[in-house]
Write an enzyme that holds these catalytic residues in place. Structure first.
Site, PDB file in Angstrom:
ATOM      1  N   GLY A  11       0.741  -1.092  -0.178  1.00  0.00           N
ATOM      2  CA  GLY A  11      -0.117  -0.160   0.028  1.00  0.00           C
ATOM      3  C   GLY A  11       0.837   1.200   0.117  1.00  0.00           C
ATOM      4  O   GLY A  11       1.961   1.247   0.577  1.00  0.00           O
ATOM      5  N   GLY A 117       5.103  -7.138   3.880  1.00  0.00           N
ATOM      6  CA  GLY A 117       5.109  -8.012   2.925  1.00  0.00           C
ATOM      7  C   GLY A 117       6.029  -7.913   2.043  1.00  0.00           C
ATOM      8  O   GLY A 117       6.887  -8.779   1.527  1.00  0.00           O
ATOM      9  N   ASP A 140       0.741   1.982   9.353  1.00  0.00           N
ATOM     10  CA  ASP A 140       0.371   1.460  10.527  1.00  0.00           C
ATOM     11  C   ASP A 140       1.120   1.500  11.381  1.00  0.00           C
ATOM     12  O   ASP A 140       1.088   1.116  12.677  1.00  0.00           O
ATOM     13  CB  ASP A 140       0.040  -0.020  10.089  1.00  0.00           C
ATOM     14  CG  ASP A 140      -1.301  -0.136   9.297  1.00  0.00           C
ATOM     15  OD1 ASP A 140      -1.936   0.788   8.955  1.00  0.00           O
ATOM     16  OD2 ASP A 140      -1.573  -1.140   9.056  1.00  0.00           O
ATOM     17  N   MET A 182      -7.408   3.155  10.135  1.00  0.00           N
ATOM     18  CA  MET A 182      -6.583   1.974   9.634  1.00  0.00           C
ATOM     19  C   MET A 182      -5.693   1.252  10.847  1.00  0.00           C
ATOM     20  O   MET A 182      -5.517   2.303  11.724  1.00  0.00           O
ATOM     21  CB  MET A 182      -5.661   2.336   8.485  1.00  0.00           C
ATOM     22  CG  MET A 182      -6.464   2.290   7.026  1.00  0.00           C
ATOM     23  SD  MET A 182      -5.383   2.445   5.734  1.00  0.00           S
ATOM     24  CE  MET A 182      -6.914   2.026   4.430  1.00  0.00           C
ATOM     25  N   ARG A 184      -4.240  -2.638  11.008  1.00  0.00           N
ATOM     26  CA  ARG A 184      -4.650  -4.133  11.037  1.00  0.00           C
ATOM     27  C   ARG A 184      -4.486  -4.858  12.318  1.00  0.00           C
ATOM     28  O   ARG A 184      -5.474  -5.373  13.200  1.00  0.00           O
ATOM     29  CB  ARG A 184      -3.945  -4.773   9.846  1.00  0.00           C
ATOM     30  CG  ARG A 184      -4.359  -4.217   8.610  1.00  0.00           C
ATOM     31  CD  ARG A 184      -3.478  -5.195   7.302  1.00  0.00           C
ATOM     32  NE  ARG A 184      -4.094  -6.406   7.344  1.00  0.00           N
ATOM     33  CZ  ARG A 184      -5.170  -6.491   6.422  1.00  0.00           C
ATOM     34  NH1 ARG A 184      -5.600  -5.380   5.941  1.00  0.00           N
ATOM     35  NH2 ARG A 184      -5.866  -7.675   6.071  1.00  0.00           N
ATOM     36  N   GLU A 235      -9.515  -0.526  12.546  1.00  0.00           N
ATOM     37  CA  GLU A 235     -10.090  -1.608  11.618  1.00  0.00           C
ATOM     38  C   GLU A 235      -9.818  -3.047  12.199  1.00  0.00           C
ATOM     39  O   GLU A 235     -10.588  -4.141  12.134  1.00  0.00           O
ATOM     40  CB  GLU A 235      -9.376  -1.453  10.382  1.00  0.00           C
ATOM     41  CG  GLU A 235      -8.065  -1.825  10.259  1.00  0.00           C
ATOM     42  CD  GLU A 235      -7.498  -1.597   8.616  1.00  0.00           C
ATOM     43  OE1 GLU A 235      -8.280  -1.268   7.682  1.00  0.00           O
ATOM     44  OE2 GLU A 235      -6.223  -1.656   8.554  1.00  0.00           O
ATOM     45  N   ARG A 288      -4.089   7.515   3.653  1.00  0.00           N
ATOM     46  CA  ARG A 288      -2.802   7.258   2.879  1.00  0.00           C
ATOM     47  C   ARG A 288      -2.472   8.345   2.079  1.00  0.00           C
ATOM     48  O   ARG A 288      -1.560   8.009   1.181  1.00  0.00           O
ATOM     49  CB  ARG A 288      -3.077   5.932   2.191  1.00  0.00           C
ATOM     50  CG  ARG A 288      -3.331   4.649   3.225  1.00  0.00           C
ATOM     51  CD  ARG A 288      -2.427   3.669   2.910  1.00  0.00           C
ATOM     52  NE  ARG A 288      -2.459   3.052   1.557  1.00  0.00           N
ATOM     53  CZ  ARG A 288      -3.194   1.959   1.132  1.00  0.00           C
ATOM     54  NH1 ARG A 288      -3.446   1.195   1.994  1.00  0.00           N
ATOM     55  NH2 ARG A 288      -3.233   1.609  -0.184  1.00  0.00           N
TER      56      ARG A 288
HETATM   57  O1  F6P Z   1      -1.023  -1.919   5.707  1.00  0.00           O
HETATM   58  C1  F6P Z   1      -1.402  -0.460   5.539  1.00  0.00           C
HETATM   59  C2  F6P Z   1      -2.903  -0.752   5.165  1.00  0.00           C
HETATM   60  O2  F6P Z   1      -3.262   0.842   5.099  1.00  0.00           O
HETATM   61  C3  F6P Z   1      -3.926  -1.208   6.155  1.00  0.00           C
HETATM   62  O3  F6P Z   1      -3.885  -0.531   7.414  1.00  0.00           O
HETATM   63  C4  F6P Z   1      -4.968  -1.553   5.500  1.00  0.00           C
HETATM   64  O4  F6P Z   1      -5.748  -2.375   6.191  1.00  0.00           O
HETATM   65  C5  F6P Z   1      -4.570  -1.813   4.032  1.00  0.00           C
HETATM   66  O5  F6P Z   1      -3.378  -1.141   3.971  1.00  0.00           O
HETATM   67  C6  F6P Z   1      -5.536  -1.516   2.988  1.00  0.00           C
HETATM   68  O6  F6P Z   1      -4.927  -1.856   1.764  1.00  0.00           O
HETATM   69  P1  F6P Z   1      -5.538  -1.666   0.455  1.00  0.00           P
HETATM   70  O7  F6P Z   1      -5.234  -0.333  -0.027  1.00  0.00           O
HETATM   71  O8  F6P Z   1      -5.246  -2.873  -0.536  1.00  0.00           O
HETATM   72  O9  F6P Z   1      -7.067  -1.493   0.481  1.00  0.00           O
END
Ligand code: F6P
Length: 363
Positions: A11, A117, A140, A182, A184, A235, A288
């Site tokens: 992300g 990741g 995060d 956000m 996780r 979340e 983001r």
């Molecule tokens: O890991 C960063 C993050 O912003 C998480 O907090 C969130 O669950 C995830 O990315 C969302 O990702 P995507 O852009 O795939 O929806």
């Protein structure tokens, strides 16, 4: 003359462009050539996706959000979703092709900017012989090996501003506003923005919550003449005995499920249990986006500069980490091993409790 390649994976996060700026300028001043692989590893698989980056190309990008290289969270070369002739998506391992192209291009090293990741993927390539340096990114802030990841400060600022704005409408309508942010597995954004943005309740993934405790806090507010409340929920938070709510696997090739729904669930419970007028909203990807804060820009620029200095001395299979007051190099293997969780005994959590914020436990 050395040639290096840089990629952004997972992300996006505010500050990615500042890292790219710092890498391109630091490396160019050493006389090195810098290339960018677009959308994660695509540049290793398709020459059209590999771009030369000069200081002119990156001029003025430090203050911008997103990544000029593009990114993806379904581009793991060890499990890449590829459509076959029948139009079905198959998961294919293209890592050997990535390695071959890295060697053919004569790259000296790869600077991989990403979260857990992407850093795990980088480490797998390091084990295959690719000289890799990782740069920690995620809003995060959940990487144990570095005090901070860039992007977090901007996300917190966005969430705090949203909470500030919600106060007036919540107060005007005597409502409970539930805000899902956000986070996780770690509640850093919820905790920092919740304390700073005057939340009454903060719910973290680290502490399963009790709805009675949440409703009690809101009812206490009523008794004290405060007829509105702000609840911030990460979340990844879950009720005691409950589970983390998600929206399924999402696109083919992504490693993680798409989280979401806990904010609305909490709002509904409050409505049912104490009959308050309640609304919920999900801040989502707003967190983001946008221009990185000064803190994130500086951190990202420092990460980029440090990554090139690590490349100069050949310190590969390491991640640059901020270990105040200095930058240090942490083996990638150690960097991806543990997540950084909110310490429930930290002064920030104690501060939240001292100023009367409910964390959803019975205390
Ligand atoms: O890991 C960063 C993050 O912003 C998480 O907090 C969130 O669950 C995830 O990315 C969302 O990702 P995507 O852009 O795939 O929806």
């Amino acid at each position: 003359m050395r040639k290096i390649v840089i990629s952004t994976g997972g992300g996006d996060a505010p500050g990615l462009n500042a890292v790219i700026f710092a890498v391109v300028n630091s490396a160019s001043r050493l006389g090195w050539e810098v290339y960018g692989s677009r959308h994660g590893y695509k540049g290793f698989l398709d020459p059209d996706e590999l771009v030369r980056l000069t200081p002119d190309d990156v001029e003025g990008i430090t203050s911008t959000g997103g990544t000029i290289l593009g990114t993806t969270n379904k581009g793991n070369p060890f499990a890449m979703p590829v459509p076959n002739l029948a139009g079905e998506v198959q998961i294919v391992d293209v890592s050997e092709r990535v390695m071959a192209s890295f060697k053919r291009m004569g790259f000296y090293c790869h600077i991989a900017i990403g979260g857990d990741g992407s850093l795990e993927i980088a480490h797998r390539f390091a084990k295959m012989g690719m000289p890799v340096i990782g740069v920690p990114k995620t809003i995060d802030n959940d990487l144990e090996a570095t005090d901070r990841t860039f992007g977090f400060d901007t996300a917190v600022a966005t969430a705090t501003e949203a909470l500030d704005k919600l106060h007036s409408t919540a107060k005007s309508h005597d409502r409970v506003m539930v805000v899902e942010v956000m986070g996780r597995e770690s509640g850093w954004i919820a905790l920092y923005s919740g304390i700073s943005g005057g939340a009454d309740v903060i719910l973290l993934p680290e502490l399963p919550f009790n709805m009675e405790a949440v409703c009690r806090k809101i009812s206490e507010n009523e008794l004290h003449g405060k007829h509105y409340s702000i609840v911030v929920v990460a979340e990844g938070a879950k009720a005691e005995g409950g589970k983390v709510l998600d929206r399924g696997k999402g696109e083919a090739g992504r490693a993680e499920v798409v989280l979401g729904g806990i904010g609305e669930w909490v709002a509904e419970e409050i409505r049912q249990q104490i009959g308050k007028d309640t609304r919920s909203l999900v801040l989502g990807h707003l967190q983001r986006g946008g221009s990185p804060t000064t803190f994130d820009r500086l951190l990202a620029l420092r990460f980029g500069g440090a990554a090139v200095r690590m490349a100069e001395v050949g310190q590969f299979d390491h991640m640059v980490a901020w270990t105040p007051p200095t930058m240090s190099a942490v083996p990638l293997e150690a960097a991806i091993r543990c997540r950084k969780h909110v310490d429930l005994n930290s002064d920030k959590v104690l501060t939240a409790r001292s100023i009367g914020i409910c964390l959803g436990d019975k205390e």
